[in-house]
Motif scaffolding. Structure first.
Motif, PDB file in Angstrom:
ATOM      1  N   PHE A  12       0.910  -1.086   0.027  1.00  0.00           N
ATOM      2  CA  PHE A  12      -0.013  -0.010   0.204  1.00  0.00           C
ATOM      3  C   PHE A  12       0.830   1.354   0.040  1.00  0.00           C
ATOM      4  N   TRP A  13       1.737   1.282   0.905  1.00  0.00           N
ATOM      5  CA  TRP A  13       2.579   2.363   0.893  1.00  0.00           C
ATOM      6  C   TRP A  13       3.475   2.593  -0.272  1.00  0.00           C
ATOM      7  N   ALA A  14       3.950   1.429  -0.986  1.00  0.00           N
ATOM      8  CA  ALA A  14       4.653   1.650  -2.168  1.00  0.00           C
ATOM      9  C   ALA A  14       3.838   2.353  -3.196  1.00  0.00           C
ATOM     10  N   GLY A  15       2.522   2.194  -3.239  1.00  0.00           N
ATOM     11  CA  GLY A  15       1.635   2.805  -4.295  1.00  0.00           C
ATOM     12  C   GLY A  15       1.454   4.349  -3.900  1.00  0.00           C
ATOM     13  N   ALA A  39      -0.261  -1.169 -11.062  1.00  0.00           N
ATOM     14  CA  ALA A  39      -1.734  -0.882 -10.769  1.00  0.00           C
ATOM     15  C   ALA A  39      -2.285  -2.041 -10.187  1.00  0.00           C
ATOM     16  N   PRO A  40      -2.356  -3.090 -10.658  1.00  0.00           N
ATOM     17  CA  PRO A  40      -2.978  -4.313  -9.752  1.00  0.00           C
ATOM     18  C   PRO A  40      -2.318  -4.806  -8.680  1.00  0.00           C
ATOM     19  N   LEU A  41      -1.058  -4.082  -8.570  1.00  0.00           N
ATOM     20  CA  LEU A  41      -0.322  -4.711  -7.401  1.00  0.00           C
ATOM     21  C   LEU A  41      -0.384  -3.851  -6.361  1.00  0.00           C
ATOM     22  N   PHE A  42      -0.390  -2.563  -6.281  1.00  0.00           N
ATOM     23  CA  PHE A  42      -0.308  -1.485  -5.413  1.00  0.00           C
ATOM     24  C   PHE A  42      -1.485  -0.625  -5.136  1.00  0.00           C
ATOM     25  N   TRP A  43      -2.293  -0.320  -6.244  1.00  0.00           N
ATOM     26  CA  TRP A  43      -2.964   0.580  -6.051  1.00  0.00           C
ATOM     27  C   TRP A  43      -4.384   0.219  -5.638  1.00  0.00           C
ATOM     28  N   GLY A  44      -4.698  -1.125  -5.530  1.00  0.00           N
ATOM     29  CA  GLY A  44      -6.003  -1.625  -5.021  1.00  0.00           C
ATOM     30  C   GLY A  44      -7.315  -1.080  -5.892  1.00  0.00           C
ATOM     31  N   GLU A  45      -8.122  -0.419  -5.360  1.00  0.00           N
ATOM     32  CA  GLU A  45      -9.530  -0.145  -5.904  1.00  0.00           C
ATOM     33  C   GLU A  45      -9.288   1.699  -5.981  1.00  0.00           C
ATOM     34  N   TYR A  46      -8.121   2.238  -6.242  1.00  0.00           N
ATOM     35  CA  TYR A  46      -7.898   3.347  -6.618  1.00  0.00           C
ATOM     36  C   TYR A  46      -8.957   4.143  -7.633  1.00  0.00           C
ATOM     37  N   ASN A  47      -9.272   5.139  -7.646  1.00  0.00           N
ATOM     38  CA  ASN A  47      -9.813   5.752  -8.541  1.00  0.00           C
ATOM     39  C   ASN A  47      -9.040   6.275  -9.763  1.00  0.00           C
ATOM     40  N   TRP A  48      -8.608   5.537 -10.718  1.00  0.00           N
ATOM     41  CA  TRP A  48      -7.595   5.967 -11.457  1.00  0.00           C
ATOM     42  C   TRP A  48      -7.846   7.308 -12.327  1.00  0.00           C
ATOM     43  N   GLU A  49      -9.053   7.768 -12.526  1.00  0.00           N
ATOM     44  CA  GLU A  49      -9.359   9.083 -13.283  1.00  0.00           C
ATOM     45  C   GLU A  49      -8.910  10.407 -12.214  1.00  0.00           C
ATOM     46  N   SER A  50      -8.741  10.115 -10.814  1.00  0.00           N
ATOM     47  CA  SER A  50      -8.395  11.165 -10.145  1.00  0.00           C
ATOM     48  C   SER A  50      -6.700  11.106 -10.029  1.00  0.00           C
ATOM     49  N   ALA A  51      -6.196  10.344 -10.553  1.00  0.00           N
ATOM     50  CA  ALA A  51      -4.671  10.423 -10.526  1.00  0.00           C
ATOM     51  C   ALA A  51      -4.251  11.502 -11.551  1.00  0.00           C
ATOM     52  N   ASP A  52      -3.206  12.153 -11.426  1.00  0.00           N
ATOM     53  CA  ASP A  52      -2.616  13.369 -11.878  1.00  0.00           C
ATOM     54  C   ASP A  52      -1.311  13.059 -12.643  1.00  0.00           C
ATOM     55  N   PRO A  96       8.657  11.025   4.265  1.00  0.00           N
ATOM     56  CA  PRO A  96       8.340   9.388   3.973  1.00  0.00           C
ATOM     57  C   PRO A  96       8.271   8.831   5.487  1.00  0.00           C
ATOM     58  N   ALA A  97       7.192   8.196   5.545  1.00  0.00           N
ATOM     59  CA  ALA A  97       6.864   7.520   6.860  1.00  0.00           C
ATOM     60  C   ALA A  97       6.456   6.238   6.540  1.00  0.00           C
ATOM     61  N   GLY A  98       5.903   5.326   7.538  1.00  0.00           N
ATOM     62  CA  GLY A  98       5.291   4.099   7.339  1.00  0.00           C
ATOM     63  C   GLY A  98       6.278   2.951   6.899  1.00  0.00           C
ATOM     64  N   TRP A  99       5.983   1.871   6.166  1.00  0.00           N
ATOM     65  CA  TRP A  99       6.849   1.062   5.538  1.00  0.00           C
ATOM     66  C   TRP A  99       8.033   1.560   4.721  1.00  0.00           C
ATOM     67  N   ILE A 100       7.331   2.051   3.812  1.00  0.00           N
ATOM     68  CA  ILE A 100       8.117   2.297   2.629  1.00  0.00           C
ATOM     69  C   ILE A 100       8.823   3.894   2.791  1.00  0.00           C
ATOM     70  N   ASN A 101       9.905   3.942   3.669  1.00  0.00           N
ATOM     71  CA  ASN A 101      10.494   5.099   3.934  1.00  0.00           C
ATOM     72  C   ASN A 101      11.860   5.670   3.345  1.00  0.00           C
ATOM     73  N   ASP A 102      12.153   5.117   2.354  1.00  0.00           N
ATOM     74  CA  ASP A 102      13.033   5.640   1.748  1.00  0.00           C
ATOM     75  C   ASP A 102      13.101   4.785   0.469  1.00  0.00           C
ATOM     76  N   PHE A 103      13.998   5.394  -0.584  1.00  0.00           N
ATOM     77  CA  PHE A 103      14.161   4.852  -1.736  1.00  0.00           C
ATOM     78  C   PHE A 103      14.384   3.376  -2.112  1.00  0.00           C
ATOM     79  N   SER A 104      15.323   3.139  -1.010  1.00  0.00           N
ATOM     80  CA  SER A 104      15.875   1.679  -1.383  1.00  0.00           C
ATOM     81  C   SER A 104      14.662   0.712  -0.962  1.00  0.00           C
ATOM     82  N   SER A 105      14.003   1.007  -0.051  1.00  0.00           N
ATOM     83  CA  SER A 105      12.582   0.047   0.446  1.00  0.00           C
ATOM     84  C   SER A 105      11.699   0.156  -0.722  1.00  0.00           C
TER      85      SER A 105
END
Length: 202
Positions: free
Chosen positions: A72-75, A98-111, A166-175
Motif C-alpha cells: 500500500f505504501w509503495a503505491g 496498478a493491480p499490485l499497489f493501487w487496489g481500488e484506487y480511482n484511476w481518473e483522479s490520478a494526476d 516519508p513514513a510508514g513501511w516504505i520510508n526511503d528509496f531503497s525500500s
C-alpha cells in the motif's frame, strides 16, 4: 494490526480442473499449510515438497512480516512522484503497479489520469483473494516490467525530491525499489511458467 498477504504463483489450468467448491481449500492449504509450517516459512521462494509436478510456489516478501502495508505504501509513494517521472517510464510503472499497489484506487483522479491495462478481477470461489491475476494478466505485467526494470534506479531523484517526509513501511528509496523489484521477480517467474498469481488475506 492491519492485513497480511500470502502470495502464490499458480498453474491456473491445474486449479481450474479442481471443482469450484474445493478450489479455495486447495489454494489456502498451499498458502498457509499447517500453523507450524506457516510460522516457519522463509523469505523468498518456497516450492512444495513431495509433488512430482508442482502446480504452485509461495513467495514471502522480504522485510514485510507478511503485511500488506508495504505494498500500500509503495503505491502511495509512487502516487507522490509519478507526475515528475518521464512519460514512458511513468506509463510503464503505472501499468505494472496498478493491480499490485493501487487496489481500488480511482484511476481518473490520478494526476495525470490513466486506465489500467490489466483489469481488477473478482474471484467468487476464493473470497479471501486480495490479488487475482490470470496467466494473461501476468504476461501483460511482465511486458511492463521489462520497461520498468532498466529505469528503476532513475526514480531515486524524484523520490528524494517529491516524497515529502516519508513514513510508514516504505520510508526511503531503497525500500521502494526493493519491493518493486521483488514484484518484478514474482511476475517474471510466473510469466516464464505461464502461471497466474493469487494473493490471499490472512
Amino acid at each position: 494490526m492491519g492485513v497480511c498477504m500470502e502470495l502464490l504463483i499458480v498453474n491456473c489450468t491445474y486449479v481450474e480442473a479442481v471443482s469450484a467448491e474445493l478450489r479455495a481449500d486447495l489454494v489456502e492449504t498451499a498458502a498457509f499449510g499447517s500453523d507450524d509450517d506457516w510460522n516457519d516459512q522463509p523469505e523468498g521462494w518456497t516450492w512444495p515438497d513431495g509433488i512430482s509436478v508442482p502446480w504452485y510456489a509461495r513467495y514471502e516478501f522480504r522485510n514485510t512480516l507478511t503485511s500488506y502495508k508495504p505494498h500500500f505504501w509503495a503505491g502511495e509513494r509512487w502516487d507522490k512522484m509519478r507526475a515528475f517521472v518521464p512519460p514512458e517510464l511513468r506509463t510503464a510503472l503505472d501499468e505494472f503497479s496498478a493491480p499490485l499497489f493501487w487496489g481500488e484506487y480511482n484511476w481518473e483522479s490520478a494526476d495525470p489520469p490513466f486506465t489500467p491495462a490489466v483489469p481488477g478481477r473478482e474471484n467468487h470461489w476464493c473470497p479471501n483473494a486480495m490479488r487475482w491475476l490470470l496467466a494473461e494478466d501476468v504476461a501483460a505485467l511482465h511486458h511492463f516490467w521489462t520497461q520498468v526494470e532498466p529505469g528503476l534506479a532513475s526514480l531515486h531523484a524524484p523520490f528524494e525530491q517529491h516524497v515529502a517526509e516519508p513514513a510508514g513501511w516504505i520510508n526511503d528509496f531503497s525500500s521502494f525499489a526493493a519491493l518493486v523489484a521483488e514484484w518484478g521477480e514474482v511476475i517474471t517467474e510466473a510469466a516464464e511458467r505461464g502461471w497466474g498469481i493469487i494473493g490471499l488475506k490472512c
